[in-house]
Design an enzyme around this catalytic site. Structure first.
Site, PDB file in Angstrom:
ATOM      1  N   GLY A   1       2.047   5.651   4.318  1.00 56.01           N
ATOM      2  CA  GLY A   1       1.040   6.239   5.203  1.00 56.01           C
ATOM      3  C   GLY A   1      -0.293   5.512   5.192  1.00 56.01           C
ATOM      4  N   SER A   2      -0.378   4.427   4.424  1.00 54.41           N
ATOM      5  CA  SER A   2      -1.660   3.704   4.374  1.00 54.41           C
ATOM      6  C   SER A   2      -1.891   2.901   5.656  1.00 54.41           C
ATOM      7  CB  SER A   2      -1.712   2.785   3.140  1.00 54.41           C
ATOM      8  OG  SER A   2      -0.661   1.835   3.184  1.00 54.41           O
ATOM      9  N   GLY A   3      -0.820   2.578   6.371  1.00 55.85           N
ATOM     10  CA  GLY A   3      -0.978   1.884   7.645  1.00 55.85           C
ATOM     11  C   GLY A   3      -0.276   0.539   7.739  1.00 55.85           C
ATOM     12  N   LYS A   4       0.639   0.271   6.842  1.00 59.19           N
ATOM     13  CA  LYS A   4       1.311  -1.047   6.821  1.00 59.19           C
ATOM     14  C   LYS A   4       2.075  -1.315   8.125  1.00 59.19           C
ATOM     15  CE  LYS A   4       3.644   0.130   3.143  1.00 59.19           C
ATOM     16  NZ  LYS A   4       3.118   1.502   3.026  1.00 59.19           N
TER      17      LYS A   4
ATOM     18  N   SER B   1       5.786  -1.954  -2.184  1.00 56.22           N
ATOM     19  CA  SER B   1       5.757  -2.883  -3.329  1.00 56.22           C
ATOM     20  C   SER B   1       4.718  -2.441  -4.368  1.00 56.22           C
ATOM     21  CB  SER B   1       5.533  -4.331  -2.870  1.00 56.22           C
ATOM     22  OG  SER B   1       4.572  -4.456  -1.856  1.00 56.22           O
TER      23      SER B   1
ATOM     24  N   GLY C   1       0.837  -1.204   0.000  1.00 56.68           N
ATOM     25  CA  GLY C   1       0.000   0.000   0.000  1.00 56.68           C
ATOM     26  C   GLY C   1       0.868   1.247   0.000  1.00 56.68           C
ATOM     27  N   LEU C   2       0.196   2.356  -0.190  1.00 52.41           N
ATOM     28  CA  LEU C   2       0.895   3.650  -0.246  1.00 52.41           C
ATOM     29  C   LEU C   2       1.606   3.965   1.068  1.00 52.41           C
ATOM     30  CD1 LEU C   2      -1.979   5.804  -1.813  1.00 52.41           C
ATOM     31  CD2 LEU C   2       0.199   5.247  -2.933  1.00 52.41           C
TER      32      LEU C   2
HETATM   33  P1  ADP Z   1       2.933   2.989   6.306  1.00 51.66           P
HETATM   34  O1  ADP Z   1       3.728   1.978   7.090  1.00 51.66           O
HETATM   35  O2  ADP Z   1       1.974   2.350   5.343  1.00 51.66           O
HETATM   36  O3  ADP Z   1       3.781   4.037   5.670  1.00 51.66           O
HETATM   37  P2  ADP Z   1       2.171   3.978   8.892  1.00 51.66           P
HETATM   38  O4  ADP Z   1       1.703   2.758   9.617  1.00 51.66           O
HETATM   39  O5  ADP Z   1       3.539   4.487   9.186  1.00 51.66           O
HETATM   40  O6  ADP Z   1       1.974   3.751   7.336  1.00 51.66           O
HETATM   41  O7  ADP Z   1       1.148   5.159   9.163  1.00 51.66           O
HETATM   42  C1  ADP Z   1      -0.250   4.989   9.090  1.00 51.66           C
HETATM   43  C2  ADP Z   1      -0.973   6.077   9.915  1.00 51.66           C
HETATM   44  O8  ADP Z   1      -2.379   5.891   9.763  1.00 51.66           O
HETATM   45  C3  ADP Z   1      -0.685   5.980  11.399  1.00 51.66           C
HETATM   46  O9  ADP Z   1      -0.594   7.284  11.934  1.00 51.66           O
HETATM   47  C4  ADP Z   1      -1.932   5.264  11.955  1.00 51.66           C
HETATM   48  O10 ADP Z   1      -2.206   5.596  13.299  1.00 51.66           O
HETATM   49  C5  ADP Z   1      -3.028   5.784  11.043  1.00 51.66           C
HETATM   50  N1  ADP Z   1      -4.197   4.871  10.894  1.00 51.66           N
HETATM   51  C6  ADP Z   1      -5.487   5.244  11.017  1.00 51.66           C
HETATM   52  N2  ADP Z   1      -6.328   4.209  10.859  1.00 51.66           N
HETATM   53  C7  ADP Z   1      -5.540   3.116  10.633  1.00 51.66           C
HETATM   54  C8  ADP Z   1      -5.820   1.732  10.397  1.00 51.66           C
HETATM   55  N3  ADP Z   1      -7.070   1.270  10.347  1.00 51.66           N
HETATM   56  N4  ADP Z   1      -4.779   0.893  10.198  1.00 51.66           N
HETATM   57  C9  ADP Z   1      -3.504   1.370  10.214  1.00 51.66           C
HETATM   58  N5  ADP Z   1      -3.174   2.662  10.433  1.00 51.66           N
HETATM   59  C10 ADP Z   1      -4.180   3.541  10.649  1.00 51.66           C
END
Ligand code: ADP
Length: 200
Positions: free
Chosen positions: A37-40, A108, A34-35
């Site tokens: 900031g998507s939450g990975k 990815s 995922g993008l």
């Molecule tokens: P990535 O690893 O994809 O770059 P991050 O995990 O670092 O993303 O950041 C995701 C952000 O989105 C965090 O601040 C997190 O608290 C927020 N968020 C909100 N809802 C969700 C969710 N359902 N699952 C994961 N993250 C979430």
């Protein structure tokens, strides 16, 4: 291509099945795509904690960690991204052979790259999870301040801005993190994953 003077000893190493029995779990890869900031990472960490509570041994492999260590010589060109994923996939395979469940958090960004990972890791072990949030949501979150920099032209090849993201066509799970809480996102993943990793 294999070097002539290298003699791998794959057959002599204790087999994956014996290690899975020892650990009482079935090794799989949970591949979170995922993008930025998507939450990975958030989801990966929360999944690991839940699995640990339930007695499963896991290993998180996360983009930023890997890029600061084993892959610290790679940039974000198409070629470097492919090499990044190739190495990660080989490392993942070592964990799987040890019976460990891996949680892979990597942007990815395209089918080709994910397909390479699947080929190396083995499709039967691979659970593709699309961590899905709109570009707008990710940009609003801007957890690491990277979107702002990318918009200013300070980062090149930034996924979603100056480099494409192709959503997976047939992921096992799509988690809409723009709408769900972290807790509910974890639950959605575990509902699917638990039956697959349980040792029976
Ligand atoms: P990535 O690893 O994809 O770059 P991050 O995990 O670092 O993303 O950041 C995701 C952000 O989105 C965090 O601040 C997190 O608290 C927020 N968020 C909100 N809802 C969700 C969710 N359902 N699952 C994961 N993250 C979430």
């Amino acid at each position: 291509m294999r070097e002539k003077n290298i003699h791998p000893v794959f057959e002599q190493v204790v087999q994956k099945e014996r290690k899975e029995k020892f650990l009482q779990q079935k090794a799989h890869t949970l591949w979170l795509t995922g993008l930025s900031g998507s939450g990975k990472t958030t989801l990966g960490i929360a999944i690991e904690q839940e699995l640990l509570k339930k007695g499963f041994l896991t290993q998180i492999l996360d983009g930023d960690n890997i890029r600061s260590g084993i892959n610290n010589n790679l940039k974000f060109t198409r070629k470097a991204r492919t090499e990044n994923i190739r190495r990660i996939s080989e490392v993942t395979k070592l964990f799987l052979d040890c019976g460990i469940i891996t949680i892979n958090c990597f942007i990815s960004p395209n089918e080709k790259i994910r397909s390479l990972a699947k080929d190396i890791i083995g499709r039967e072990n691979f659970i593709e999870i699309h961590v899905n949030a709109s570009l707008e949501t990710c940009e609003k979150r801007d957890v690491k301040g990277l979107y702002k920099k990318a918009r200013l032209g300070l980062i090149s090849n930034f996924t979603g801005i100056s480099s494409p993201f192709e959503p997976p066509k047939n992921p096992e799970i799509t988690v809409n993190t723009g709408e769900l809480t972290v807790e509910n996102s974890v639950k959605q993943v575990l509902d699917y994953v638990l039956p697959k990793i349980k040792y029976i």
